[in-house]
Scaffold this motif. Structure first.
Motif, PDB file in Angstrom:
ATOM      1  N   THR A  70     -10.470  29.399  -2.120  1.00 30.94           N
ATOM      2  CA  THR A  70     -10.138  28.040  -2.865  1.00 30.94           C
ATOM      3  C   THR A  70     -10.262  27.869  -3.968  1.00 30.94           C
ATOM      4  O   THR A  70     -11.118  28.390  -4.646  1.00 30.94           O
ATOM      5  CB  THR A  70     -11.014  27.281  -1.441  1.00 30.94           C
ATOM      6  N   ASP A  71      -9.797  26.794  -4.437  1.00 33.85           N
ATOM      7  CA  ASP A  71     -10.166  26.367  -5.621  1.00 33.85           C
ATOM      8  C   ASP A  71     -10.911  25.054  -5.899  1.00 33.85           C
ATOM      9  O   ASP A  71     -11.385  24.671  -7.054  1.00 33.85           O
ATOM     10  CB  ASP A  71      -8.404  25.421  -6.405  1.00 33.85           C
ATOM     11  N   GLN A  72     -11.749  24.643  -4.543  1.00 33.81           N
ATOM     12  CA  GLN A  72     -12.860  23.859  -4.602  1.00 33.81           C
ATOM     13  C   GLN A  72     -14.109  24.244  -5.143  1.00 33.81           C
ATOM     14  O   GLN A  72     -14.800  25.869  -4.855  1.00 33.81           O
ATOM     15  CB  GLN A  72     -13.184  23.251  -3.061  1.00 33.81           C
ATOM     16  N   GLN A  73     -14.987  23.846  -5.768  1.00 31.38           N
ATOM     17  CA  GLN A  73     -16.103  24.411  -6.480  1.00 31.38           C
ATOM     18  C   GLN A  73     -16.869  23.210  -6.081  1.00 31.38           C
ATOM     19  O   GLN A  73     -17.068  22.377  -5.456  1.00 31.38           O
ATOM     20  CB  GLN A  73     -16.017  23.686  -7.889  1.00 31.38           C
ATOM     21  N   PHE A  74     -18.111  24.440  -5.486  1.00 31.79           N
ATOM     22  CA  PHE A  74     -19.454  24.066  -4.504  1.00 31.79           C
ATOM     23  C   PHE A  74     -20.518  24.667  -5.079  1.00 31.79           C
ATOM     24  O   PHE A  74     -20.290  25.798  -5.574  1.00 31.79           O
ATOM     25  CB  PHE A  74     -19.134  24.450  -3.425  1.00 31.79           C
ATOM     26  N   VAL A  79     -22.935  29.023  -1.631  1.00 28.95           N
ATOM     27  CA  VAL A  79     -22.252  27.514   0.158  1.00 28.95           C
ATOM     28  C   VAL A  79     -20.901  28.434   0.091  1.00 28.95           C
ATOM     29  O   VAL A  79     -20.564  28.723   0.981  1.00 28.95           O
ATOM     30  CB  VAL A  79     -21.623  26.128  -1.207  1.00 28.95           C
ATOM     31  N   TYR A  80     -20.536  29.744  -0.706  1.00 28.85           N
ATOM     32  CA  TYR A  80     -19.351  30.001  -0.390  1.00 28.85           C
ATOM     33  C   TYR A  80     -20.198  31.112   0.579  1.00 28.85           C
ATOM     34  O   TYR A  80     -18.948  32.126   1.778  1.00 28.85           O
ATOM     35  CB  TYR A  80     -18.871  30.372  -1.647  1.00 28.85           C
ATOM     36  N   ARG A  81     -20.948  31.819   0.665  1.00 29.38           N
ATOM     37  CA  ARG A  81     -21.684  32.781   1.596  1.00 29.38           C
ATOM     38  C   ARG A  81     -21.641  31.761   2.819  1.00 29.38           C
ATOM     39  O   ARG A  81     -21.061  32.873   3.775  1.00 29.38           O
ATOM     40  CB  ARG A  81     -22.854  33.108   1.544  1.00 29.38           C
ATOM     41  N   PRO A 100     -12.681  29.221  -7.408  1.00 32.72           N
ATOM     42  CA  PRO A 100     -13.300  29.429  -9.082  1.00 32.72           C
ATOM     43  C   PRO A 100     -14.762  29.911  -9.445  1.00 32.72           C
ATOM     44  O   PRO A 100     -15.423  29.542  -9.214  1.00 32.72           O
ATOM     45  CB  PRO A 100     -12.711  27.618  -9.212  1.00 32.72           C
ATOM     46  N   GLY A 101     -14.213  30.280 -10.831  1.00 35.65           N
ATOM     47  CA  GLY A 101     -15.287  30.334 -12.136  1.00 35.65           C
ATOM     48  C   GLY A 101     -16.208  31.831 -11.565  1.00 35.65           C
ATOM     49  O   GLY A 101     -17.203  32.217 -11.728  1.00 35.65           O
ATOM     50  N   GLY A 102     -15.409  32.550 -10.608  1.00 34.95           N
ATOM     51  CA  GLY A 102     -16.199  33.753 -10.169  1.00 34.95           C
ATOM     52  C   GLY A 102     -16.749  34.027  -8.857  1.00 34.95           C
ATOM     53  O   GLY A 102     -17.923  34.770  -8.562  1.00 34.95           O
TER      54      GLY A 102
END
Length: 194
Positions: A70-74, A79-81, A100-102
């Protein structure tokens, strides 16, 4: 006169507020789940082919792998986990979510949290998600040393060594005692003849 009471802040409230799912409300989770069940990949078109190859390889190895890009930053990065965990509840297997951003998150029924954390720590940050996903998967399937079995085997070897040493020590003392008795008997016999 007493001083004012001391106040300790143990945890601060969530600045975003609301339920965890509110943090990624912009993701169309049903559409992502549908795409994952169909192809194993939810990613931009330029990244999907390489990721689908990895998913197919994992399937051939006996693992269900699903990859989301995804290109969405959280915020926070955990949150990704959380997203991976929610998706994994619908898909099963192993879910990798790249942002994004690793930023990335993982959830799996095939691999332990330790294996996944170890694998993600060795993935090259800044690399394309397809490369990172391959590195994570390959590290996760690497044979790992089962330290419990290794420890048990070491204990067994030490115990066997101790038993062998004790048996040899007893035999040696029996031989020494027999030799001593034989020498004593010869000495006694010589003394009685004299």
């Amino acid at each position: 006169m007493s001083p004012d009471p001391v106040v300790f802040t143990v945890a601060s409230p969530d600045p975003v507020g609301g339920r965890p799912a509110d943090k990624w409300a912009s993701l169309d989770m049903p559409a992502i789940v549908k795409q994952l069940k169909a192809t194993g990949v939810y990613a931009p078109e330029d990244q999907a082919p390489e990721l689908k190859k990895l998913v197919a390889q994992a399937k051939a190895d006996g693992h269900d792998l699903f990859v989301v890009v995804t290109d969405q930053q959280f915020a926070p990065f955990t949150v990704y986990r959380d997203v991976a965990h929610v998706l994994q509840e619908s898909t099963g297997g192993t879910v990798l979510v790249f942002g994004p951003g690793g930023n990335l998150g993982t959830s799996s029924t095939d691999f332990s949290r330790v294996q996944l954390e170890d694998a993600t720590s060795e993935a090259h940050s800044g690399a394309a998600p397809a490369q990172q996903a391959r590195e994570i998967y390959e590290k996760a399937i690497d044979p790992n040393v089962d330290w419990t079995l290794a420890t048990i085997a070491l204990i067994v070897v030490v115990v066997i060594g101790a038993v062998i040493a004790r048996v040899r020590g007893l035999r040696k003392s029996d031989v020494d005692e027999a030799e001593s008795n034989a020498v004593q008997a010869v000495d006694d016999e010589a003394a009685t003849k004299a």
